[in-house]
Design an enzyme around this catalytic site. Sequence first.
Site, PDB file in Angstrom:
ATOM      1  N   ASP A 261      23.481  31.172   6.752  1.00 50.37           N
ATOM      2  CA  ASP A 261      22.764  32.588   6.809  1.00 50.37           C
ATOM      3  C   ASP A 261      23.473  33.776   5.739  1.00 50.37           C
ATOM      4  O   ASP A 261      22.535  34.036   5.014  1.00 50.37           O
ATOM      5  CB  ASP A 261      22.586  32.517   7.468  1.00 50.37           C
ATOM      6  CG  ASP A 261      22.203  31.375   8.316  1.00 50.37           C
ATOM      7  OD1 ASP A 261      20.787  30.943   8.734  1.00 50.37           O
ATOM      8  OD2 ASP A 261      23.398  30.749   8.463  1.00 50.37           O
TER       9      ASP A 261
ATOM     10  N   ARG B 182      13.220  19.467  21.909  1.00 49.20           N
ATOM     11  CA  ARG B 182      15.080  19.782  21.119  1.00 49.20           C
ATOM     12  C   ARG B 182      15.869  19.224  22.368  1.00 49.20           C
ATOM     13  O   ARG B 182      17.080  19.107  21.657  1.00 49.20           O
ATOM     14  CB  ARG B 182      15.235  21.295  21.097  1.00 49.20           C
ATOM     15  CG  ARG B 182      15.032  21.547  19.975  1.00 49.20           C
ATOM     16  CD  ARG B 182      14.233  23.195  19.707  1.00 49.20           C
ATOM     17  NE  ARG B 182      15.875  24.052  19.651  1.00 49.20           N
ATOM     18  CZ  ARG B 182      16.741  24.085  19.070  1.00 49.20           C
ATOM     19  NH1 ARG B 182      16.580  24.076  17.520  1.00 49.20           N
ATOM     20  NH2 ARG B 182      17.687  25.102  18.800  1.00 49.20           N
TER      21      ARG B 182
ATOM     22  N   HIS C 142      23.406  29.777  14.640  1.00 47.15           N
ATOM     23  CA  HIS C 142      22.266  29.983  13.581  1.00 47.15           C
ATOM     24  C   HIS C 142      21.108  28.866  13.833  1.00 47.15           C
ATOM     25  O   HIS C 142      20.752  27.962  14.376  1.00 47.15           O
ATOM     26  CB  HIS C 142      23.674  28.295  12.981  1.00 47.15           C
ATOM     27  CG  HIS C 142      23.051  27.692  11.862  1.00 47.15           C
ATOM     28  ND1 HIS C 142      22.127  28.397  10.604  1.00 47.15           N
ATOM     29  CD2 HIS C 142      22.457  26.019  11.415  1.00 47.15           C
ATOM     30  CE1 HIS C 142      21.630  27.334   9.869  1.00 47.15           C
ATOM     31  NE2 HIS C 142      21.925  26.152  10.537  1.00 47.15           N
TER      32      HIS C 142
END
Length: 309
Positions: free
Chosen positions: A145, A85, A172
């Site tokens: 969300d 990531r 998020h």
Amino acid sequence: MKVGIVGAGMVGSAAGYALALRGGASEIVLVDRNEALAVAQAEDIAHAVPFAHPVRVRAGDYDALDGAGVVILAAGVAQKPGEDRLSLLSRNADVFAQVLEGVQRAAPDALLLVASNPVDVMTEVTLRVSGLSAERVIGSGTILDTARFRSLIGGHLGVAPQSVHAYVLGEHGDSEVLAWASARAGSEPVARFAAQVGAPITEDVRARIDEGVRRAAYRIIEGKGATWYGIGAGLARIVQAVRDDQRSVLSVSMVTPEVEGVKNVALSLPRVVGGAGIVATLMPELAGDEAQALRRSAELLGETADRLG
Ligand code: ADP
């Protein structure tokens, strides 16, 4: 208002389509390093216009962003097989450095709306690189969300999600916080509303809603590879709040001076969004475990931003 969209992939084009359907802009300009893609998306969206609102849709280079009031940043590179990531994040930060150079040359007064993931860290990168003031760099954050949370609570109570006032806070992503303690239906705390309509929010119901919000993106990605319609509509919603100086309360991301003792991280809280960008931030009443989870979420975001350097 002219709206620029940099990155004409699934998210950028869905935002353009949602803007056209909602009548959220007078002109939409799509910019992508893949010019043929931007041209094709613009033409496709333009063909929806006769069924929607009058808006000029076209592809262009950065110069075509001249005069844009908002520029949506939806450019990004895909994860390579085996890539972690942080490495992906670092490549996306490089993309943003390049993109922002072009955007700010053409549209120095545009408010920036960050959609690329991980959206909170990309919002922080955008603030740092652009040199704008924090209230003019908005990340889409948990707008989606929050929409999922309201929709699931509304479904359980048998009321429209528009009548549910509840927010997802923080990152998020996995560490996000569903703020149950401040959730309302109409003006009632959701638990009281639930008791009144005979649909109590039991531990099971709460766990199901929690899972429904948290795992939504994973489920959609499993079925279709990525998500775009929901976020496209959320981006169009934010643009309209800016264009019409609505001062709507939306859960969006912004670099925030201090949250639960953590300083200068971008994360989502309910914020008042208007013509000048984010004009105020609200801190909902939190239960003890929610405040702790929000601090943890802020710490995690801070650590990621620090590792990016
Ligand atoms: P998403 O699902 O997030 O929209 P996509 O891969 O569909 O992801 O879209 C990302 C878009 O960003 C692609 O169309 C890609 O060409 C574009 N892009 C990547 N790097 C740049 C860049 N440096 N400048 C402009 N556009 C870029």
